[in-house]
Design a protein around this motif. Structure first.
Motif, PDB file in Angstrom:
ATOM      1  N   MET A  65     -15.759   8.329  33.579  1.00 18.61           N
ATOM      2  CA  MET A  65     -15.602   8.245  35.030  1.00 18.61           C
ATOM      3  C   MET A  65     -16.451   9.297  35.743  1.00 18.61           C
ATOM      4  SD  MET A  65     -11.569   7.355  35.640  1.00 18.61           S
ATOM      5  CE  MET A  65     -11.088   8.990  35.176  1.00 18.61           C
ATOM      6  N   VAL A  66     -16.490  10.480  35.169  1.00 17.96           N
ATOM      7  CA  VAL A  66     -17.330  11.520  35.762  1.00 17.96           C
ATOM      8  C   VAL A  66     -18.795  11.093  35.725  1.00 17.96           C
ATOM      9  CG1 VAL A  66     -18.152  13.897  35.498  1.00 17.96           C
ATOM     10  CG2 VAL A  66     -15.712  13.384  35.252  1.00 17.96           C
ATOM     11  N   ALA A  67     -19.182  10.391  34.651  1.00 21.21           N
ATOM     12  CA  ALA A  67     -20.559   9.883  34.557  1.00 21.21           C
ATOM     13  C   ALA A  67     -20.827   8.859  35.652  1.00 21.21           C
ATOM     14  CB  ALA A  67     -20.797   9.271  33.183  1.00 21.21           C
ATOM     15  N   PHE A  68     -19.841   7.986  35.948  1.00 23.45           N
ATOM     16  CA  PHE A  68     -19.989   7.040  37.061  1.00 23.45           C
ATOM     17  C   PHE A  68     -20.246   7.799  38.363  1.00 23.45           C
ATOM     18  CE2 PHE A  68     -17.213   3.709  34.783  1.00 23.45           C
ATOM     19  CZ  PHE A  68     -18.336   3.008  34.358  1.00 23.45           C
ATOM     20  N   ALA A  69     -19.454   8.849  38.572  1.00 21.77           N
ATOM     21  CA  ALA A  69     -19.577   9.619  39.819  1.00 21.77           C
ATOM     22  C   ALA A  69     -20.929  10.305  39.924  1.00 21.77           C
ATOM     23  CB  ALA A  69     -18.452  10.653  39.900  1.00 21.77           C
ATOM     24  N   ARG A  70     -21.497  10.717  38.794  1.00 20.38           N
ATOM     25  CA  ARG A  70     -22.766  11.440  38.786  1.00 20.38           C
ATOM     26  C   ARG A  70     -23.975  10.532  38.977  1.00 20.38           C
ATOM     27  NH1 ARG A  70     -22.710  16.729  36.634  1.00 20.38           N
ATOM     28  NH2 ARG A  70     -24.852  16.414  35.945  1.00 20.38           N
ATOM     29  N   GLU A  71     -23.765   9.199  38.904  1.00 24.80           N
ATOM     30  CA  GLU A  71     -24.886   8.269  39.066  1.00 24.80           C
ATOM     31  C   GLU A  71     -25.544   8.429  40.434  1.00 24.80           C
ATOM     32  OE1 GLU A  71     -23.507   4.349  38.284  1.00 24.80           O
ATOM     33  OE2 GLU A  71     -23.297   4.669  36.119  1.00 24.80           O
ATOM     34  N   ARG A 128     -26.071  11.147  43.229  1.00 25.09           N
ATOM     35  CA  ARG A 128     -25.955  12.603  43.358  1.00 25.09           C
ATOM     36  C   ARG A 128     -25.129  13.006  44.582  1.00 25.09           C
ATOM     37  NH1 ARG A 128     -29.411  17.006  45.228  1.00 25.09           N
ATOM     38  NH2 ARG A 128     -29.197  18.802  43.821  1.00 25.09           N
ATOM     39  N   SER A 129     -25.350  12.313  45.692  1.00 28.65           N
ATOM     40  CA  SER A 129     -24.622  12.669  46.912  1.00 28.65           C
ATOM     41  C   SER A 129     -23.125  12.420  46.752  1.00 28.65           C
ATOM     42  CB  SER A 129     -25.167  11.889  48.101  1.00 28.65           C
ATOM     43  OG  SER A 129     -25.017  10.493  47.907  1.00 28.65           O
ATOM     44  N   VAL A 130     -22.745  11.384  45.982  1.00 32.47           N
ATOM     45  CA  VAL A 130     -21.333  11.099  45.740  1.00 32.47           C
ATOM     46  C   VAL A 130     -20.699  12.222  44.928  1.00 32.47           C
ATOM     47  CG1 VAL A 130     -19.734   9.576  44.514  1.00 32.47           C
ATOM     48  CG2 VAL A 130     -21.531   8.594  45.954  1.00 32.47           C
ATOM     49  N   PHE A 131     -21.381  12.646  43.881  1.00 38.50           N
ATOM     50  CA  PHE A 131     -20.817  13.695  43.027  1.00 38.50           C
ATOM     51  C   PHE A 131     -20.696  15.013  43.771  1.00 38.50           C
ATOM     52  CE2 PHE A 131     -21.133  16.918  39.578  1.00 38.50           C
ATOM     53  CZ  PHE A 131     -19.953  16.587  38.925  1.00 38.50           C
ATOM     54  N   LEU A 132     -21.707  15.356  44.564  1.00 41.65           N
ATOM     55  CA  LEU A 132     -21.629  16.596  45.334  1.00 41.65           C
ATOM     56  C   LEU A 132     -20.539  16.508  46.404  1.00 41.65           C
ATOM     57  CD1 LEU A 132     -25.404  17.523  45.707  1.00 41.65           C
ATOM     58  CD2 LEU A 132     -23.699  18.594  44.230  1.00 41.65           C
ATOM     59  N   SER A 133     -20.300  15.306  46.922  1.00 40.50           N
ATOM     60  CA  SER A 133     -19.194  15.127  47.872  1.00 40.50           C
ATOM     61  C   SER A 133     -17.854  15.356  47.185  1.00 40.50           C
ATOM     62  CB  SER A 133     -19.247  13.725  48.480  1.00 40.50           C
ATOM     63  OG  SER A 133     -20.398  13.555  49.267  1.00 40.50           O
ATOM     64  N   ASP A 142     -18.425   4.786  50.904  1.00 35.42           N
ATOM     65  CA  ASP A 142     -19.561   3.998  51.370  1.00 35.42           C
ATOM     66  C   ASP A 142     -20.680   3.925  50.346  1.00 35.42           C
ATOM     67  OD1 ASP A 142     -20.910   2.580  53.604  1.00 35.42           O
ATOM     68  OD2 ASP A 142     -22.289   4.274  53.512  1.00 35.42           O
ATOM     69  N   ARG A 143     -20.921   5.005  49.607  1.00 36.62           N
ATOM     70  CA  ARG A 143     -22.091   5.058  48.733  1.00 36.62           C
ATOM     71  C   ARG A 143     -21.799   4.764  47.273  1.00 36.62           C
ATOM     72  NH1 ARG A 143     -25.922  10.072  50.868  1.00 36.62           N
ATOM     73  NH2 ARG A 143     -25.891   9.490  53.098  1.00 36.62           N
ATOM     74  N   ALA A 144     -20.541   4.853  46.851  1.00 36.43           N
ATOM     75  CA  ALA A 144     -20.212   4.625  45.445  1.00 36.43           C
ATOM     76  C   ALA A 144     -20.289   3.142  45.115  1.00 36.43           C
ATOM     77  CB  ALA A 144     -18.824   5.165  45.129  1.00 36.43           C
ATOM     78  N   GLU A 145     -20.597   2.844  43.862  1.00 39.02           N
ATOM     79  CA  GLU A 145     -20.665   1.461  43.392  1.00 39.02           C
ATOM     80  C   GLU A 145     -19.272   0.835  43.449  1.00 39.02           C
ATOM     81  OE1 GLU A 145     -22.038  -1.985  42.345  1.00 39.02           O
ATOM     82  OE2 GLU A 145     -23.403  -0.270  42.491  1.00 39.02           O
ATOM     83  N   ARG A 146     -19.161  -0.330  44.105  1.00 34.90           N
ATOM     84  CA  ARG A 146     -17.859  -0.957  44.333  1.00 34.90           C
ATOM     85  C   ARG A 146     -17.130  -1.315  43.045  1.00 34.90           C
ATOM     86  NH1 ARG A 146     -18.165   0.778  48.690  1.00 34.90           N
ATOM     87  NH2 ARG A 146     -18.102  -0.264  50.720  1.00 34.90           N
ATOM     88  N   THR A 147     -17.860  -1.731  42.015  1.00 33.53           N
ATOM     89  CA  THR A 147     -17.202  -2.231  40.806  1.00 33.53           C
ATOM     90  C   THR A 147     -16.438  -1.158  40.048  1.00 33.53           C
ATOM     91  OG1 THR A 147     -19.283  -1.942  39.592  1.00 33.53           O
ATOM     92  CG2 THR A 147     -18.800  -4.141  40.472  1.00 33.53           C
ATOM     93  N   HIS A 148     -16.747   0.100  40.292  1.00 32.56           N
ATOM     94  CA  HIS A 148     -15.945   1.154  39.653  1.00 32.56           C
ATOM     95  C   HIS A 148     -15.567   2.255  40.642  1.00 32.56           C
ATOM     96  CE1 HIS A 148     -20.279   1.693  38.324  1.00 32.56           C
ATOM     97  NE2 HIS A 148     -20.119   2.752  39.092  1.00 32.56           N
ATOM     98  N   LEU A 149     -15.338   1.852  41.899  1.00 34.17           N
ATOM     99  CA  LEU A 149     -14.954   2.840  42.919  1.00 34.17           C
ATOM    100  C   LEU A 149     -13.628   3.511  42.582  1.00 34.17           C
ATOM    101  CD1 LEU A 149     -15.316   4.282  45.590  1.00 34.17           C
ATOM    102  CD2 LEU A 149     -14.366   2.285  46.755  1.00 34.17           C
ATOM    103  N   ASN A 164     -12.563  11.918  41.059  1.00 30.48           N
ATOM    104  CA  ASN A 164     -12.384  12.868  42.168  1.00 30.48           C
ATOM    105  C   ASN A 164     -11.021  13.550  42.084  1.00 30.48           C
ATOM    106  OD1 ASN A 164     -12.853  13.933  45.005  1.00 30.48           O
ATOM    107  ND2 ASN A 164     -11.093  12.603  45.367  1.00 30.48           N
ATOM    108  N   ASN A 165      -9.974  12.759  41.797  1.00 24.68           N
ATOM    109  CA  ASN A 165      -8.628  13.326  41.697  1.00 24.68           C
ATOM    110  C   ASN A 165      -8.519  14.336  40.553  1.00 24.68           C
ATOM    111  OD1 ASN A 165      -7.835  11.762  43.856  1.00 24.68           O
ATOM    112  ND2 ASN A 165      -6.907  10.163  42.604  1.00 24.68           N
ATOM    113  N   ILE A 166      -9.175  14.031  39.443  1.00 24.67           N
ATOM    114  CA  ILE A 166      -9.129  14.955  38.306  1.00 24.67           C
ATOM    115  C   ILE A 166      -9.799  16.275  38.666  1.00 24.67           C
ATOM    116  CG2 ILE A 166      -9.982  15.349  35.961  1.00 24.67           C
ATOM    117  CD1 ILE A 166      -9.689  12.336  35.479  1.00 24.67           C
TER     118      ILE A 166
END
Length: 626
Positions: A221-227, A229-234, A363-370, A377-379
């Motif tokens: 899941m963290v790898a999904f978030a890192r895809e 960059r702006s999402v992961f930094l958010s 808005d920016r994260a991929e919908r299929t694994h939002l 994010n919660n972790i």
């Protein structure tokens, strides 16, 4: 009420039942948690050998431990299954937990209450990914700020009510523990009833195979978030907010008792003040951002967090000698209003900081694994909250006072903010743009829906001032690549803004033929990538306020890459600070808060978009408004 107002969502089935359900859930959480913490803090009760200060931090750890253990599964389940049914199941579980809590309160079984607190953390873990993944499936992009603001403000109104009910119930005699138990059950039941009205929300990845290995799935899941960059930094930014908020609010009961020399009522007032601040700040976000995801609010929020944490230290740096037992006595004492104001402002600026970040992830994260990204994010949020609790324990046990701890947090917040904004300059760039257009101009934009929501397009606009691009960028909801005269990049502040926004410098063939060719290459690459590109076909800033003939460069762009062309017209800028009404840039502004209009016309197919036609359309859009 206008449909453009965020409150219009409260009348719509796609939002209202969900809003009420999460509101009641937050209300119940806070009746329970604050009732337990305040009860133990002010009745000097030892639970498993722990005193009040230690127990407050242990309670936080117990509540967030499930986020580490079960977020991986929660994110997968939220992506795999239909969301409204999952929410109803979770609300049934809440009824069971509140029944256990009611019996534990009645019997004075504090160890059982701590166990229920852990189970409530499990329930919240399952609800978290659903809560934030539901919104982008039901709301449009321009509604995300308003929707998130309502959810955040509703949550903190629920916190206020939970503080009042929980605090008052446990501050009186034990006979009223029946009241708190009844409230917990009633609110949980109403929450389930409201969840019945949530519309079906389809699974985004029904074919997903569940991975029950929490460790490997968490890293996935963290790898999904890192895809992105702006999402992961958010996510890191939001996690820091939870660190900061946890570090402050967990200390409030002890701060009241040790520093303010107050009681349970004063604690409740301070926590209510923080909640009021977050609620008010959340609701202001949509108005301040113009119904767009305005990242400029994030640095604004971080600045406020540090400033008011510093002032909270100076408001009451040492312990009060005289005790106060009522809110009236507290408010009558010198410095108390300042403490309240600082806490309200911490809440408000926390909302300015966090609401745009949540909307940006959605808005920016991929919908299929939002949902899994929200779970990641919660972790990470939970990890930061644990670190906050540990840091508080270490520093307070080392002799740091609570006001000094607030000062340490302010300094840490400033360092972290600077670090994040160097990693993602877009935040700071948007802040500078937002400050500029919010202080110097009053902007009215019309026709924003004429700009394609996706895919390439060429925007053409009249050129009135040095900040035309900033005004357009502040209004248009998608990122825009501006083609700017290369000498504008020599102005230090504007250079930072335009470099960060990936603007394209251009020169005339006479000035720099090589740069001109490079500019056309970059324009074509940006259009090929599906981006918006904005040009000012007049070729220079107007010196008389009129629209001048469009040059044929736009036709060269369209010959190579035929894309829709959207006409824009700026009005009201002529004579403002950054215009050239007297032949040069003014050193002193003579028109602050100038009323500026941005009118956007219908897109024109590339085959019909000649320079002469687009010039006529821009002239018509602008009219007499120079």
């Amino acid at each position: 009420m206008s449909n453009n107002n965020q409150f219009a969502l409260l009348r719509q089935r796609r939002f209202a039942p969900f809003f009420l359900t999460q509101f009641l859930g937050a209300f119940n959480d806070n009746i329970f948690r604050n009732g337990l913490v305040i009860l133990v803090t002010f009745q000097a009760t030892l639970v498993a050998g722990m005193d009040a200060s230690l127990l407050a931090n242990v309670a936080v750890a117990l509540f967030i431990l499930p986020f580490f253990l079960f977020s991986a599964s929660a994110g997968q389940i939220a992506d795999k299954y239909e969301k409204s049914r999952l929410i109803r199941i979770i609300k049934i579980v809440e009824i069971v937990l509140m029944t256990l809590a009611a019996f534990a309160f009645l019997n004075g079984s504090y160890k059982s209450l701590l166990f229920v607190l852990f189970l409530m953390g499990c329930q919240s873990t399952m609800f978290g990914p659903l809560k934030y993944a539901y919104l982008p499936q039901q709301l449009r992009s321009e509604e995300l700020i308003g929707g998130n603001a309502l959810v955040e403000s509703g949550t903190y109104v629920a916190i206020i009510l939970g503080l009042i009910v929980g605090g008052i119930s446990v501050a009186t005699d034990s006979g009223n523990q029946l009241l708190i138990g009844t409230c917990l059950l009633a609110v949980a039941t109403f929450g389930y009833v409201s969840s019945r009205g949530i519309p079906p929300t389809p699974a985004v990845d029904p074919a997903l195979t569940l991975n029950w290995n929490a460790w490997t799935e968490t890293w996935r899941m963290v790898a999904f978030a890192r895809e992105e960059r702006s999402v992961f930094l958010s996510i890191l930014g939001i996690s820091w907010f939870w660190f900061f908020g946890t570090a402050v609010t967990v200390q409030v009961p002890a701060y009241t008792l040790v520093i303010l020399n107050g009681n349970e009522e004063i604690t409740t007032v301070l926590l209510v003040a923080f909640a009021v601040g977050v609620g008010a700040g959340s609701l202001l976000c949509e108005r301040m951002s113009g119904r767009r995801i305005e990242l400029g609010l994030v640095p604004f929020g971080s600045i406020g967090l540090s400033l008011f944490a510093i002032d909270l230290y100076f408001a009451q740096p040492i312990a009060q000698i005289s005790a106060v037992s009522t809110v009236a006595e507290f408010l009558a004492r010198a410095g108390s209003w300042r403490v309240l104001f600082d806490i309200v402002m911490l809440g408000a600026f926390g909302a300015f900081y966090s609401v745009p970040l949540y909307a940006m992830i959605q808005d920016r994260a991929e919908r299929t694994h939002l949902s899994r990204i929200i779970a990641a994010n919660n972790i990470i949020n939970s990890l930061f909250m644990v670190i906050a609790a540990l840091l508080a324990l270490i520093l307070l046990n080392a002799g740091v006072t609570i006001p000094q701890f607030f000062l340490v947090l302010a300094a840490m917040n400033a360092v972290v903010a600077i670090y994040i904004y160097t990693l993602l300059p877009e935040f700071l760039m948007r802040f500078l743009v937002w400050i500029l257009v919010s202080t110097l101009y009053r902007i009215r934009a019309s026709g924003l829906d004429n700009i394609p929501k996706e895919g390439p397009a060429l925007l053409v606009c009249n050129h009135v001032s040095y900040v035309d691009a900033l005004i357009i960028g502040a209004c248009v909801r998608r990122p825009v690549r501006f083609v700017m005269w290369y000498k504008i990049f020599q102005i230090p502040l504007l250079r930072f803004v335009f470099d960060t926004a990936k603007a394209i410098p251009i020169a005339s063939a006479r000035e720099n033929a090589e740069l001109l060719e490079e500019s056309f290459e970059r324009i074509d690459k940006e259009l090929m990538a599906g981006n918006l590109v904005c040009i000012f076909p007049e070729g220079a800033i107007t010196r008389d306020g009129h629209v001048h003939p469009f040059r044929p460069g736009m036709e060269r762009i369209l010959e190579r890459r035929p894309v829709p062309v959207v006409p824009l017209a700026l009005g009201g800028l002529w004579g403002s600070w950054f215009s050239r009404r007297r032949g040069q840039l003014r050193t002193i502004p003579i028109r602050l808060l100038a009323a500026v209009s941005l009118r956007i016309g219908n897109a024109v197919p590339a085959r019909d978009a000649t320079a002469a036609r687009m010039e006529l359309l821009v002239r018509t859009l602008r009219g007499d408004d120079r």
